[in-house]
Design an enzyme around this catalytic site. Structure first.
Site, PDB file in Angstrom:
ATOM      1  N   GLU A  27       5.346  17.395   0.760  1.00  0.00           N
ATOM      2  CA  GLU A  27       5.198  16.056   0.171  1.00  0.00           C
ATOM      3  C   GLU A  27       6.173  15.103   0.838  1.00  0.00           C
ATOM      4  O   GLU A  27       7.345  15.443   1.040  1.00  0.00           O
ATOM      5  CB  GLU A  27       5.491  16.165  -1.325  1.00  0.00           C
ATOM      6  CG  GLU A  27       4.647  15.296  -2.195  1.00  0.00           C
ATOM      7  CD  GLU A  27       3.161  15.649  -2.154  1.00  0.00           C
ATOM      8  OE1 GLU A  27       2.427  15.068  -1.338  1.00  0.00           O
ATOM      9  OE2 GLU A  27       2.753  16.507  -2.944  1.00  0.00           O
ATOM     10  N   THR A  29       6.270  14.282   3.826  1.00  0.00           N
ATOM     11  CA  THR A  29       6.637  14.757   5.165  1.00  0.00           C
ATOM     12  C   THR A  29       5.745  14.141   6.236  1.00  0.00           C
ATOM     13  O   THR A  29       6.144  14.080   7.401  1.00  0.00           O
ATOM     14  CB  THR A  29       6.508  16.294   5.253  1.00  0.00           C
ATOM     15  OG1 THR A  29       5.224  16.656   4.748  1.00  0.00           O
ATOM     16  CG2 THR A  29       7.579  17.004   4.456  1.00  0.00           C
ATOM     17  N   ASP A  30       4.545  13.681   5.857  1.00  0.00           N
ATOM     18  CA  ASP A  30       3.587  13.286   6.917  1.00  0.00           C
ATOM     19  C   ASP A  30       4.041  12.061   7.702  1.00  0.00           C
ATOM     20  O   ASP A  30       3.831  11.996   8.909  1.00  0.00           O
ATOM     21  CB  ASP A  30       2.151  13.138   6.374  1.00  0.00           C
ATOM     22  CG  ASP A  30       1.966  12.084   5.302  1.00  0.00           C
ATOM     23  OD1 ASP A  30       2.967  11.535   4.802  1.00  0.00           O
ATOM     24  OD2 ASP A  30       0.798  11.811   4.959  1.00  0.00           O
ATOM     25  N   GLY A 114      -2.776  10.623  -7.614  1.00  0.00           N
ATOM     26  CA  GLY A 114      -2.238  11.359  -6.467  1.00  0.00           C
ATOM     27  C   GLY A 114      -3.229  12.378  -5.933  1.00  0.00           C
ATOM     28  O   GLY A 114      -2.837  13.372  -5.319  1.00  0.00           O
ATOM     29  N   SER A 117      -8.092   9.486  -4.163  1.00  0.00           N
ATOM     30  CA  SER A 117      -9.401   8.864  -4.364  1.00  0.00           C
ATOM     31  C   SER A 117      -9.659   7.808  -3.291  1.00  0.00           C
ATOM     32  O   SER A 117     -10.801   7.624  -2.860  1.00  0.00           O
ATOM     33  CB  SER A 117      -9.496   8.246  -5.765  1.00  0.00           C
ATOM     34  OG  SER A 117      -8.471   7.299  -5.930  1.00  0.00           O
ATOM     35  N   SER A 118      -8.604   7.143  -2.826  1.00  0.00           N
ATOM     36  CA  SER A 118      -8.843   6.099  -1.814  1.00  0.00           C
ATOM     37  C   SER A 118      -9.229   6.723  -0.477  1.00  0.00           C
ATOM     38  O   SER A 118     -10.141   6.230   0.197  1.00  0.00           O
ATOM     39  CB  SER A 118      -7.645   5.161  -1.679  1.00  0.00           C
ATOM     40  OG  SER A 118      -6.505   5.872  -1.303  1.00  0.00           O
ATOM     41  N   ASP A 162      -3.727  12.470   3.726  1.00  0.00           N
ATOM     42  CA  ASP A 162      -4.837  12.368   2.773  1.00  0.00           C
ATOM     43  C   ASP A 162      -6.174  12.243   3.487  1.00  0.00           C
ATOM     44  O   ASP A 162      -7.165  12.877   3.120  1.00  0.00           O
ATOM     45  CB  ASP A 162      -4.655  11.145   1.865  1.00  0.00           C
ATOM     46  CG  ASP A 162      -3.342  11.186   1.123  1.00  0.00           C
ATOM     47  OD1 ASP A 162      -2.681  12.238   1.137  1.00  0.00           O
ATOM     48  OD2 ASP A 162      -2.981  10.164   0.526  1.00  0.00           O
ATOM     49  N   TYR A 211       7.142   3.759  -2.344  1.00  0.00           N
ATOM     50  CA  TYR A 211       6.692   4.594  -1.222  1.00  0.00           C
ATOM     51  C   TYR A 211       7.164   3.977   0.097  1.00  0.00           C
ATOM     52  O   TYR A 211       7.765   4.645   0.940  1.00  0.00           O
ATOM     53  CB  TYR A 211       5.165   4.680  -1.251  1.00  0.00           C
ATOM     54  CG  TYR A 211       4.568   5.566  -0.187  1.00  0.00           C
ATOM     55  CD1 TYR A 211       4.275   6.896  -0.454  1.00  0.00           C
ATOM     56  CD2 TYR A 211       4.293   5.079   1.085  1.00  0.00           C
ATOM     57  CE1 TYR A 211       3.725   7.718   0.525  1.00  0.00           C
ATOM     58  CE2 TYR A 211       3.745   5.889   2.064  1.00  0.00           C
ATOM     59  CZ  TYR A 211       3.461   7.204   1.776  1.00  0.00           C
ATOM     60  OH  TYR A 211       2.919   8.004   2.750  1.00  0.00           O
TER      61      TYR A 211
HETATM   62  C1  GLA Z   1       0.441   9.514  -0.364  1.00  0.00           C
HETATM   63  C2  GLA Z   1       0.212   9.131   1.088  1.00  0.00           C
HETATM   64  C3  GLA Z   1       0.317  10.361   2.006  1.00  0.00           C
HETATM   65  C4  GLA Z   1       1.592  11.153   1.742  1.00  0.00           C
HETATM   66  C5  GLA Z   1       1.794  11.388   0.243  1.00  0.00           C
HETATM   67  C6  GLA Z   1       3.132  11.992  -0.081  1.00  0.00           C
HETATM   68  O1  GLA Z   1      -0.591  10.327  -0.821  1.00  0.00           O
HETATM   69  O2  GLA Z   1      -1.045   8.529   1.273  1.00  0.00           O
HETATM   70  O3  GLA Z   1       0.234   9.937   3.356  1.00  0.00           O
HETATM   71  O4  GLA Z   1       2.701  10.521   2.313  1.00  0.00           O
HETATM   72  O5  GLA Z   1       1.683  10.189  -0.507  1.00  0.00           O
HETATM   73  O6  GLA Z   1       3.231  13.271   0.462  1.00  0.00           O
END
Ligand code: GLA
Length: 361
Positions: A27, A29-30, A114, A117-118, A162, A211
């Site tokens: 989480e 990390t991307d 979380g 959905s988007s 995502d 975020y």
């Molecule tokens: C959201 C973002 C993802 C990722 C997560 C946290 O879902 O869209 O890219 O950063 O939060 O892991």
């Protein structure tokens, strides 16, 4: 539910679908070029299209029973329309010709929890457009365009997890993804286990601004350490020179990447569960994206006999928890935990399993 034809007066000519996802480990990390381990959920978003009969794009969403109209010269007011607008703009930037369209959305993916959905909406839209217009886009390209749409038009400076999960994962295997190289692998779930997702009943708030703030903190930490991204640090000892707040943020990212790499090696469900518990603690204490309700729910899940481990999933600040359970025990754990979870206004509910599947039961 109203049909496409009832709304737009003619049948649809192309349709596509894409799933939401639940992230098991990795989480935040991307956007640090790190590693993630999501899996698709059974719930999907479906998008139906046909070339439009009017001069503007018309968009209907069945879950809100609402129509929005827009053209490509200005950002639509309605948030759900912005995701579609963002996808169409990406195609325009690539100089791919898109006619005016009538678009119908039907989504089973729960929103603001979380579960992406988007991303499901963006990927389903781009898939339907690929089909209708015979566009030369592969699944990775679709994920990348969907991510650009989200960053540029939905205001979240997100990573690629995502959209890659929605575009490439299935609901039976975990998708290991290296977000820097996009190297990926579909892996079996730990032996004798199934996944449970429980809504905390708290909608995410401040998620976008917090975020984006976390993302800049990570970028500052990487800069101060002289690395391209925090992914380039593997030893938490290397973080000692950072100021306390940045050190905590970076500590989460470095240890979380290590947890994903460990989980990739095919470990026991018990060990996988411990990594999930450690991930929750790190998100709570170092990354500070949890809230009291998620901590309570994660702790209740972790205390259940059939549960190997549990954590908040997604960006945090509300939304859902995910648990790895012994096969056949997810439903029992959900019932017990929801009985104990004290949130009178919007009591948590069980989200997955919803439809039975072999592993994500
Ligand atoms: C959201 C973002 C993802 C990722 C997560 C946290 O879902 O869209 O890219 O950063 O939060 O892991």
């Amino acid at each position: 539910m109203k049909t496409f034809e009832q709304i737009f007066g003619a049948p649809w000519t192309a349709a596509a679908e894409a799933p939401g996802r639940v992230n098991l480990l990795g989480e935040h990390t991307d956007y640090n070029d790190g590693y993630v381990l999501p899996i698709a959920i059974p719930q999907k978003t479906r998008v139906f299209l046909r070339p439009g009969l009017t001069k503007v794009f018309r968009l209907y969403t069945a879950s809100l029973d609402e129509v929005a109209e827009f053209d490509l010269t200005s950002l639509p007011d309605r948030q759900f329309a912005r995701y579609i607008y963002g996808c169409l703009r990406q195609l325009e930037i690539l100089e791919l010709k898109v006619p005016v369209l009538d678009i119908y959305i039907d989504s089973q993916v729960p929103m603001e929890l979380g579960l992406s959905s988007s991303a499901a909406l963006e990927v389903a839209t781009l898939r339907a457009l690929r089909l209708l217009l015979q566009l030369p886009l592969d699944d990775v390209r679709i994920a990348q365009l969907a991510q650009r749409a989200e960053i540029e038009y939905a205001g979240v400076n997100c990573g690629i997890m995502d959209q890659m999960a929605s575009s490439l994962a299935d609901s039976e295997r975990m998708l290991f993804l290296d977000t820097r190289t996009l190297e990926r692998e579909l892996l079996p779930l730990p032996d004798d286990s199934e996944i449970l997702v429980v809504d905390s009943g708290v909608k995410r708030t401040l998620a976008a601004s917090k975020y984006n703030e976390r993302r800049s903190e990570c970028e500052s930490a990487a800069q101060q350490l002289g690395v391209a991204a925090l992914r380039d640090v593997t030893d938490p000892e290397r973080l000692a020179s950072l100021p306390p707040r940045l050190r905590r943020r970076a500590h989460h990212v470095v240890t979380e990447n290590n947890r994903v790499l460990r989980a990739r090696q095919g470990i026991t469900p018990e060990e996988f569960g411990q990594l999930m518990n450690a991930s929750h603690a790190s998100l709570r204490d170092d990354y500070e994206v949890s809230i009291a309700e998620l901590d309570q729910l994660a702790a209740l899940l972790q205390g259940q006999p059939g549960v190997y481990g549990a954590r908040l999933t997604g960006a945090g600040f509300g939304g859902a928890c995910v648990a790895l359970c012994k096969s056949g025990t997810a439903i029992i754990s959900a019932r017990t935990v929801l009985g104990l979870y004290n949130r009178p206004e919007r009591k948590g509910r069980r989200l997955v399993p919803e439809e039975a599947g072999p592993k994500v039961q």
